[in-house]
Motif scaffolding. Sequence first.
Motif, PDB file in Angstrom:
ATOM      1  N   ASN A  20      -3.086  -2.598   8.461  1.00  0.00           N
ATOM      2  CA  ASN A  20      -2.102  -3.540   9.049  1.00  0.00           C
ATOM      3  C   ASN A  20      -1.992  -4.655   7.973  1.00  0.00           C
ATOM      4  N   THR A  21      -2.668  -5.077   6.980  1.00  0.00           N
ATOM      5  CA  THR A  21      -2.562  -5.725   6.170  1.00  0.00           C
ATOM      6  C   THR A  21      -1.066  -5.783   5.265  1.00  0.00           C
ATOM      7  N   GLY A  22      -0.879  -4.603   4.951  1.00  0.00           N
ATOM      8  CA  GLY A  22       0.352  -4.238   4.297  1.00  0.00           C
ATOM      9  C   GLY A  22       1.790  -4.947   4.942  1.00  0.00           C
ATOM     10  N   ILE A  23       1.888  -4.347   6.145  1.00  0.00           N
ATOM     11  CA  ILE A  23       2.826  -4.541   6.818  1.00  0.00           C
ATOM     12  C   ILE A  23       3.019  -5.941   7.260  1.00  0.00           C
ATOM     13  N   ALA A  24       1.782  -6.631   7.433  1.00  0.00           N
ATOM     14  CA  ALA A  24       1.805  -8.031   7.892  1.00  0.00           C
ATOM     15  C   ALA A  24       2.365  -9.061   6.652  1.00  0.00           C
ATOM     16  N   MET A  25       1.780  -8.538   5.335  1.00  0.00           N
ATOM     17  CA  MET A  25       2.404  -9.191   4.235  1.00  0.00           C
ATOM     18  C   MET A  25       3.914  -8.887   4.013  1.00  0.00           C
ATOM     19  N   LEU A  26       4.533  -7.752   4.552  1.00  0.00           N
ATOM     20  CA  LEU A  26       5.921  -7.595   4.511  1.00  0.00           C
ATOM     21  C   LEU A  26       6.618  -8.453   5.453  1.00  0.00           C
ATOM     22  N   GLU A  27       6.117  -8.655   6.501  1.00  0.00           N
ATOM     23  CA  GLU A  27       6.902  -9.363   7.639  1.00  0.00           C
ATOM     24  C   GLU A  27       7.567 -10.654   7.207  1.00  0.00           C
ATOM     25  N   PHE A  41      -7.620  -6.327  13.795  1.00  0.00           N
ATOM     26  CA  PHE A  41      -6.206  -6.133  13.788  1.00  0.00           C
ATOM     27  C   PHE A  41      -5.559  -7.560  13.293  1.00  0.00           C
ATOM     28  N   CYS A  42      -6.162  -8.616  13.899  1.00  0.00           N
ATOM     29  CA  CYS A  42      -5.510  -9.882  13.849  1.00  0.00           C
ATOM     30  C   CYS A  42      -5.859 -10.358  12.273  1.00  0.00           C
ATOM     31  N   LEU A  43      -7.103 -10.090  11.668  1.00  0.00           N
ATOM     32  CA  LEU A  43      -7.545 -10.291  10.399  1.00  0.00           C
ATOM     33  C   LEU A  43      -6.535  -9.898   9.316  1.00  0.00           C
ATOM     34  N   GLY A  44      -6.019  -8.571   9.487  1.00  0.00           N
ATOM     35  CA  GLY A  44      -5.070  -8.162   8.666  1.00  0.00           C
ATOM     36  C   GLY A  44      -3.691  -9.026   8.844  1.00  0.00           C
ATOM     37  N   PHE A  45      -3.426  -9.438  10.066  1.00  0.00           N
ATOM     38  CA  PHE A  45      -1.986 -10.203  10.337  1.00  0.00           C
ATOM     39  C   PHE A  45      -2.194 -11.698   9.870  1.00  0.00           C
ATOM     40  N   ILE A  70       0.557   3.733  10.000  1.00  0.00           N
ATOM     41  CA  ILE A  70      -0.398   2.686  10.633  1.00  0.00           C
ATOM     42  C   ILE A  70      -0.629   3.641  12.015  1.00  0.00           C
ATOM     43  N   GLY A  71       0.364   3.765  12.658  1.00  0.00           N
ATOM     44  CA  GLY A  71       0.262   4.634  13.705  1.00  0.00           C
ATOM     45  C   GLY A  71      -1.066   5.527  13.735  1.00  0.00           C
ATOM     46  N   MET A  72      -1.126   6.511  12.894  1.00  0.00           N
ATOM     47  CA  MET A  72      -2.215   7.379  12.734  1.00  0.00           C
ATOM     48  C   MET A  72      -3.576   6.625  12.866  1.00  0.00           C
ATOM     49  N   VAL A  73      -3.699   5.467  11.988  1.00  0.00           N
ATOM     50  CA  VAL A  73      -5.046   4.650  12.048  1.00  0.00           C
ATOM     51  C   VAL A  73      -5.106   4.243  13.499  1.00  0.00           C
ATOM     52  N   ASP A  74      -4.160   3.351  13.810  1.00  0.00           N
ATOM     53  CA  ASP A  74      -4.345   2.601  15.025  1.00  0.00           C
ATOM     54  C   ASP A  74      -4.926   3.423  16.219  1.00  0.00           C
ATOM     55  N   SER A  75      -3.903   4.542  16.495  1.00  0.00           N
ATOM     56  CA  SER A  75      -4.234   5.335  17.516  1.00  0.00           C
ATOM     57  C   SER A  75      -5.567   6.245  17.424  1.00  0.00           C
ATOM     58  N   SER A  76      -6.189   6.150  16.141  1.00  0.00           N
ATOM     59  CA  SER A  76      -7.271   6.987  15.999  1.00  0.00           C
ATOM     60  C   SER A  76      -8.791   5.933  16.158  1.00  0.00           C
ATOM     61  N   MET A  77      -8.384   4.925  15.537  1.00  0.00           N
ATOM     62  CA  MET A  77      -9.676   3.938  15.533  1.00  0.00           C
ATOM     63  C   MET A  77      -9.867   2.997  16.728  1.00  0.00           C
ATOM     64  N   MET A  78      -8.802   2.872  17.506  1.00  0.00           N
ATOM     65  CA  MET A  78      -9.076   2.299  19.052  1.00  0.00           C
ATOM     66  C   MET A  78      -9.850   2.841  19.826  1.00  0.00           C
ATOM     67  N   ILE A 127     -16.997  -0.119  10.021  1.00  0.00           N
ATOM     68  CA  ILE A 127     -15.980   0.874   9.185  1.00  0.00           C
ATOM     69  C   ILE A 127     -14.773   0.944   9.910  1.00  0.00           C
ATOM     70  N   ALA A 128     -14.759   1.130  11.303  1.00  0.00           N
ATOM     71  CA  ALA A 128     -13.580   1.733  12.221  1.00  0.00           C
ATOM     72  C   ALA A 128     -12.879   0.289  12.137  1.00  0.00           C
ATOM     73  N   ALA A 129     -13.276  -1.044  12.508  1.00  0.00           N
ATOM     74  CA  ALA A 129     -12.747  -2.173  12.437  1.00  0.00           C
ATOM     75  C   ALA A 129     -11.927  -2.424  11.006  1.00  0.00           C
ATOM     76  N   GLY A 130     -12.510  -2.144   9.845  1.00  0.00           N
ATOM     77  CA  GLY A 130     -12.047  -2.276   8.770  1.00  0.00           C
ATOM     78  C   GLY A 130     -11.007  -1.578   8.298  1.00  0.00           C
ATOM     79  N   ALA A 131     -10.851  -0.239   8.904  1.00  0.00           N
ATOM     80  CA  ALA A 131      -9.840   0.432   8.588  1.00  0.00           C
ATOM     81  C   ALA A 131      -8.513  -0.064   9.304  1.00  0.00           C
ATOM     82  N   ILE A 132      -8.656  -0.499  10.397  1.00  0.00           N
ATOM     83  CA  ILE A 132      -7.531  -1.347  11.255  1.00  0.00           C
ATOM     84  C   ILE A 132      -7.241  -2.304  10.486  1.00  0.00           C
ATOM     85  N   THR A 133      -8.107  -3.407   9.930  1.00  0.00           N
ATOM     86  CA  THR A 133      -7.782  -4.347   9.111  1.00  0.00           C
ATOM     87  C   THR A 133      -6.802  -3.969   7.825  1.00  0.00           C
ATOM     88  N   PHE A 134      -7.363  -3.073   7.064  1.00  0.00           N
ATOM     89  CA  PHE A 134      -6.353  -2.578   5.909  1.00  0.00           C
ATOM     90  C   PHE A 134      -5.231  -1.997   6.258  1.00  0.00           C
TER      91      PHE A 134
END
Length: 518
Positions: free
Chosen positions: A320-327, A444-448, A410-418, A311-318
């Motif tokens: 970061n997927t949005g910003i990865a799509m935007l890049e 993280f990479c799955l999202g990107f 995204i900073g909220m999620v990453d700094s909490s779940m790591m 669940i924690a890893a999935g939160a990181i994936t979801f």
Amino acid sequence: MTIDCSSTGIQGWLQRCRESRKLVLVVVAIALLLDNMLLTTVVPIIPEFLYDIDHPNATLHDALTRTTTPQTIPGTTFPTINPCLAWIRNQTNQTEFSRLEYLLSPAITTTELTPFGSENGTTTTQSPQQIEDMQRHKDLIQETVAVGMMFASKAFVQLLTNPIVGPLTHKIGYSIPMFCGFIIMFLSTLIFAFGRSYSVLFLARALQGIGSSCSSVSGMGMLAERYPDDKERGNAMGFALGGLALGVLIGPPFGGVMYEFVGKTAPFLILSALALGDGLLQLLMLQPSVVRQESDPPSLKALIMDPYILIAAGAITFANTGIAMLEPSLPIWMMDTMGAERWKQGVTFLPASISYLIGTNLFGPLGHRMGRWLAALLGLLIIGVCLMCIPLATRIDHLIIPNAGLGFAIGMVDSSMMPELGYLVDIRHSAVYGSVYAIGDVAFCLGFAIGPAMSGTLVKTIGFEWMLFGIAILNFLYAPLLYCLRAPPTKEEKKSLIVGEKASSVRYVTYQNEEDDE
């Protein structure tokens, strides 16, 4: 005698530095900074560089800034538009009309034009410039797929490498994989600097994935080991992720400005020099050597099967997927709808990077206080709202607020779940962190990997707007799962639960046997 004292003093100072947790934190933060600076420097460079390779006689920059007077050429076959589109063209500017015209392409027909005033009548025609703009639009949509695949290659390779690097750190320690990450990133940067074809640049991006895996997994594991207290660990990882955020912050404007005014090679040569300095710092301070773990590490399978870690890893994936799509897609969407220049494409990610830097440093300590599950839950909801606002922008300044909110969330999620991943390993497994941060980095990479790989196809099939609406809805649906992390059971509770289930099973079997005997 003075020389000996000085030498002893320097050795003592170096020894104190090597034992300092803060220095380790700085080294990890610098490694993450340079890795993510290389990751994002290419964002404003690669799309236009590839376009220039494919269209050497008409660069994208010239196509975006060139204006011509529409002309009608009698006797020539051109696409024509219906009166409705003709009225829209008169009410809008050329860039906006090209976008509308493409979206309403079923209404376009092709006929042979006749001279104005002939007996067969006249039709509203498109000028050669309009046809060229439509062709450029189609080329950009097609290029989104190629750029997305290149950007995703790094994440895919990193995804495959992480399960190898994680268990490897249990056997040889964190310092050697960390140093290997520097060497690989240095080589990747040089290939980016001198690469002149899609295949070579694709190789450089994929090679960076191996270096990133070594740096990320080793760096996070090293911090989790040096900061055993949960609160201190959260603060340390927030600072390290601040280095990551700073790399994301500096990368796009640095790449865009350097490419615009100096050239493609210059930004990568500067990055390679900085990477060389980081490698010397690691060699001097960390002294890479084999260090075996004292306690038995949890197996990768056991960690993957843990639902709370997933669940924690999935939160990181979801997240970061949005910003990865935007890049890969946002710069091209800006070229297409706004006629954005190179430096503007790089600067558009600046609000997201600044707010990510603020969010990671703020929610390192604050997440521990308010509950990391709640911080991540709110972050996913904010990400969804911001993603839905981005396609509504009609000017570049309209992107500032949604991009800033996206980066902060995204900073909220990453700094909490790591740090939450390290905490879950502490209370539910054993305090060895290589494998769990391999899982975190995989998330993280799955999202990107998913984001850039799918963005081109999704933009082509359902459009830029619906692509972002879709990932926003997925964030909304995933957010409630984080409530499960409010009070995860510890190792003892987990064992007692298993024992209780086994006892219940034994009692049930005994009861059934007694009934059968009767």
